[in-house]
Motif scaffolding. Structure first.
Motif, PDB file in Angstrom:
ATOM      1  N   ILE A  70       0.848  -1.200   0.000  1.00  0.00           N
ATOM      2  CA  ILE A  70       0.000   0.000   0.000  1.00  0.00           C
ATOM      3  C   ILE A  70       0.877   1.241   0.000  1.00  0.00           C
ATOM      4  CG2 ILE A  70      -1.616   1.347   1.427  1.00  0.00           C
ATOM      5  CD1 ILE A  70      -2.869  -1.329   2.318  1.00  0.00           C
ATOM      6  N   ASN A  71       0.543   2.200  -0.869  1.00  0.00           N
ATOM      7  CA  ASN A  71       1.244   3.481  -0.889  1.00  0.00           C
ATOM      8  C   ASN A  71       0.624   4.370   0.179  1.00  0.00           C
ATOM      9  OD1 ASN A  71       2.549   5.905  -1.590  1.00  0.00           O
ATOM     10  ND2 ASN A  71       1.006   6.365  -3.159  1.00  0.00           N
ATOM     11  N   LYS A  72       1.240   4.365   1.374  1.00  0.00           N
ATOM     12  CA  LYS A  72       0.681   5.134   2.486  1.00  0.00           C
ATOM     13  C   LYS A  72       1.300   6.516   2.567  1.00  0.00           C
ATOM     14  CE  LYS A  72       0.521   5.249   7.533  1.00  0.00           C
ATOM     15  NZ  LYS A  72       0.439   4.458   8.779  1.00  0.00           N
ATOM     16  N   ILE A  73       0.454   7.523   2.629  1.00  0.00           N
ATOM     17  CA  ILE A  73       0.907   8.897   2.797  1.00  0.00           C
ATOM     18  C   ILE A  73       0.409   9.372   4.157  1.00  0.00           C
ATOM     19  CG2 ILE A  73       0.843  11.246   1.873  1.00  0.00           C
ATOM     20  CD1 ILE A  73       0.141  10.019  -0.887  1.00  0.00           C
ATOM     21  N   ALA A  74       1.333   9.607   5.082  1.00  0.00           N
ATOM     22  CA  ALA A  74       0.960  10.038   6.425  1.00  0.00           C
ATOM     23  C   ALA A  74       0.818  11.549   6.470  1.00  0.00           C
ATOM     24  CB  ALA A  74       2.013   9.572   7.422  1.00  0.00           C
ATOM     25  N   VAL A  75      -0.325  12.013   6.968  1.00  0.00           N
ATOM     26  CA  VAL A  75      -0.570  13.451   7.087  1.00  0.00           C
ATOM     27  C   VAL A  75      -1.064  13.754   8.497  1.00  0.00           C
ATOM     28  CG1 VAL A  75      -1.121  13.713   4.632  1.00  0.00           C
ATOM     29  CG2 VAL A  75      -2.978  13.263   6.274  1.00  0.00           C
ATOM     30  N   GLN A  76      -1.116  15.037   8.812  1.00  0.00           N
ATOM     31  CA  GLN A  76      -1.644  15.457  10.116  1.00  0.00           C
ATOM     32  C   GLN A  76      -2.954  16.230   9.947  1.00  0.00           C
ATOM     33  OE1 GLN A  76       0.459  16.122  13.454  1.00  0.00           O
ATOM     34  NE2 GLN A  76       1.578  14.298  12.891  1.00  0.00           N
ATOM     35  N   SER A  77      -2.903  17.322   9.217  1.00  0.00           N
ATOM     36  CA  SER A  77      -4.045  18.237   9.177  1.00  0.00           C
ATOM     37  C   SER A  77      -5.000  17.936   8.028  1.00  0.00           C
ATOM     38  CB  SER A  77      -3.536  19.673   9.031  1.00  0.00           C
ATOM     39  OG  SER A  77      -2.924  19.826   7.764  1.00  0.00           O
ATOM     40  N   ALA A  78      -6.184  18.514   8.127  1.00  0.00           N
ATOM     41  CA  ALA A  78      -7.192  18.400   7.065  1.00  0.00           C
ATOM     42  C   ALA A  78      -6.645  18.978   5.755  1.00  0.00           C
ATOM     43  CB  ALA A  78      -8.469  19.132   7.476  1.00  0.00           C
ATOM     44  N   GLN A  79      -5.914  20.084   5.858  1.00  0.00           N
ATOM     45  CA  GLN A  79      -5.348  20.715   4.665  1.00  0.00           C
ATOM     46  C   GLN A  79      -4.344  19.779   3.984  1.00  0.00           C
ATOM     47  OE1 GLN A  79      -6.258  23.756   3.259  1.00  0.00           O
ATOM     48  NE2 GLN A  79      -5.006  23.014   1.556  1.00  0.00           N
ATOM     49  N   GLN A  80      -3.468  19.137   4.789  1.00  0.00           N
ATOM     50  CA  GLN A  80      -2.496  18.184   4.230  1.00  0.00           C
ATOM     51  C   GLN A  80      -3.209  16.989   3.614  1.00  0.00           C
ATOM     52  OE1 GLN A  80      -0.098  17.359   7.668  1.00  0.00           O
ATOM     53  NE2 GLN A  80       1.158  19.208   7.437  1.00  0.00           N
ATOM     54  N   MET A  81      -4.284  16.532   4.269  1.00  0.00           N
ATOM     55  CA  MET A  81      -5.039  15.393   3.740  1.00  0.00           C
ATOM     56  C   MET A  81      -5.664  15.771   2.393  1.00  0.00           C
ATOM     57  SD  MET A  81      -7.914  13.040   5.628  1.00  0.00           S
ATOM     58  CE  MET A  81      -6.750  12.097   6.611  1.00  0.00           C
ATOM     59  N   TYR A  82      -6.219  16.976   2.332  1.00  0.00           N
ATOM     60  CA  TYR A  82      -6.807  17.452   1.074  1.00  0.00           C
ATOM     61  C   TYR A  82      -5.741  17.539  -0.028  1.00  0.00           C
ATOM     62  CZ  TYR A  82      -8.623  20.357  -2.590  1.00  0.00           C
ATOM     63  OH  TYR A  82      -8.967  20.813  -3.827  1.00  0.00           O
ATOM     64  N   ASP A  83      -4.590  18.138   0.293  1.00  0.00           N
ATOM     65  CA  ASP A  83      -3.521  18.308  -0.705  1.00  0.00           C
ATOM     66  C   ASP A  83      -3.077  16.954  -1.265  1.00  0.00           C
ATOM     67  OD1 ASP A  83      -3.604  21.043  -0.340  1.00  0.00           O
ATOM     68  OD2 ASP A  83      -1.883  21.109   1.015  1.00  0.00           O
ATOM     69  N   SER A  84      -2.892  15.960  -0.383  1.00  0.00           N
ATOM     70  CA  SER A  84      -2.461  14.633  -0.840  1.00  0.00           C
ATOM     71  C   SER A  84      -3.532  13.975  -1.703  1.00  0.00           C
ATOM     72  CB  SER A  84      -2.149  13.730   0.356  1.00  0.00           C
ATOM     73  OG  SER A  84      -1.007  14.216   1.005  1.00  0.00           O
ATOM     74  N   CYS A  85      -4.795  14.114  -1.301  1.00  0.00           N
ATOM     75  CA  CYS A  85      -5.896  13.511  -2.077  1.00  0.00           C
ATOM     76  C   CYS A  85      -6.017  14.174  -3.446  1.00  0.00           C
ATOM     77  CB  CYS A  85      -7.216  13.645  -1.323  1.00  0.00           C
ATOM     78  SG  CYS A  85      -7.325  12.583   0.121  1.00  0.00           S
ATOM     79  N   ALA A  86      -5.887  15.497  -3.472  1.00  0.00           N
ATOM     80  CA  ALA A  86      -6.048  16.238  -4.724  1.00  0.00           C
ATOM     81  C   ALA A  86      -5.007  15.807  -5.758  1.00  0.00           C
ATOM     82  CB  ALA A  86      -5.955  17.743  -4.463  1.00  0.00           C
ATOM     83  N   GLN A  87      -3.804  15.416  -5.262  1.00  0.00           N
ATOM     84  CA  GLN A  87      -2.735  14.997  -6.175  1.00  0.00           C
ATOM     85  C   GLN A  87      -3.031  13.697  -6.901  1.00  0.00           C
ATOM     86  OE1 GLN A  87       1.280  14.985  -4.907  1.00  0.00           O
ATOM     87  NE2 GLN A  87       1.254  17.103  -4.170  1.00  0.00           N
ATOM     88  N   VAL A  88      -3.751  12.780  -6.260  1.00  0.00           N
ATOM     89  CA  VAL A  88      -3.983  11.461  -6.873  1.00  0.00           C
ATOM     90  C   VAL A  88      -5.420  11.245  -7.342  1.00  0.00           C
ATOM     91  CG1 VAL A  88      -2.068  10.349  -5.652  1.00  0.00           C
ATOM     92  CG2 VAL A  88      -4.347  10.320  -4.637  1.00  0.00           C
TER      93      VAL A  88
END
Ligand code: CTP
Ligand code: CA
Length: 226
Positions: A70-88
């Motif tokens: 699994i390609n796991k991307i660890a984030v902390q904040s809602a903004q970081q979660m959004y940024d990572s999701c938007a990329q893929v």
């Protein structure tokens, strides 16, 4: 080989899963968080991998480990979660948003530890980006978008409203009625609402089994598209 594709119905498909809580910084040592364990999202990611999908798991802070596949991307904040999701998001066929994303974040997080002073103290908050809603607005007909909802009253009406408002294909409603369901537990009782108006209620079962039910629905939806 025929049996291989039957085994891995999601071979060639990409999936994006969010899981866990988000932590919203108040200052360098404090945050606003929630009790999400991440178990449901991790179980979904593992099941999608087992079904042959290429899986990206965007995870808030949890105690869980994901399989190496699994390609796991660890984030902390809602903004970081959004940024990572938007990329893929654009290259994802199946998107399942099980994270317990903070609705509000401190407007101006302090750069130094806040000192104790006045008797009363308040923190100004601002709304976070609605990840599911924002991605839902850009969704294409080839994508399967699944959100979650946890409600304490008028459960079905609120879930139905989220389904439409966020342009999701399905909403997985977590039942609060059952003591074995929800945050921190190993079991869950869900009702899955579809955009077509189907309402499917499942028994209380392990989160691994709930993940299987959710993935089956995603497979059926993808097969209808192909
Ligand atoms: N969600 C999200 N981004 C947010 C808030 C929620 O992606 N900032 C997603 C959750 O991961 C979940 C779905 O939206 O899949 C529903 O979350 P929920 O908290 O139930 O909905 P809200 O729109 O935040 O409404 P409320 O909390 O007021 O019920
Ligand atoms: Ca919310």
């Amino acid at each position: 080989e025929h049996s291989l594709t039957a085994d891995k119905p999601l071979a060639g498909k990409s999936a994006l899963v969010t899981a866990g809580p988000t932590y919203e910084a108040i200052d360098p040592v404090r945050f606003i968080g929630n009790h999400s364990s991440g178990k449901m999202g991790y179980a979904i990611a593992e099941e999608l991998l087992r079904l042959g999908a290429s899986v990206t798991l965007v995870s808030g802070p949890t105690h869980l480990q994901a399989s190496t596949g699994i390609n796991k991307i660890a984030v902390q904040s809602a903004q970081q979660m959004y940024d990572s999701c938007a990329q893929v998001f654009d290259r994802s066929d199946i998107i399942i948003m099980s994270a317990a994303v903070a609705d509000y974040t401190p407007s101006n997080p302090a750069t130094e530890k806040i000192k104790k002073k006045a008797e009363d103290f308040s923190i100004q908050l601002k709304k976070t980006t609605d990840i599911l809603g924002t991605l839902g607005a850009c969704k294409t007909a080839k994508q399967t978008l699944i959100g979650f909802a946890l409600e304490t009253n008028n459960e079905l009406a609120h879930a139905q409203d989220k389904l439409v408002r966020k342009n999701a294909d399905f909403i997985v409603l977590n039942s609060m009625q059952d003591k074995g369901a929800g945050f921190g537990t190993d079991t869950n009782k869900v009702t899955i609402l579809s955009r077509q108006g189907d309402i499917n209620t499942f028994e209380l079962k392990s989160k691994e089994e709930v993940a299987k039910d959710i993935c089956k629905i995603a497979i059926t939806h993808q097969q209808a598209i192909d």
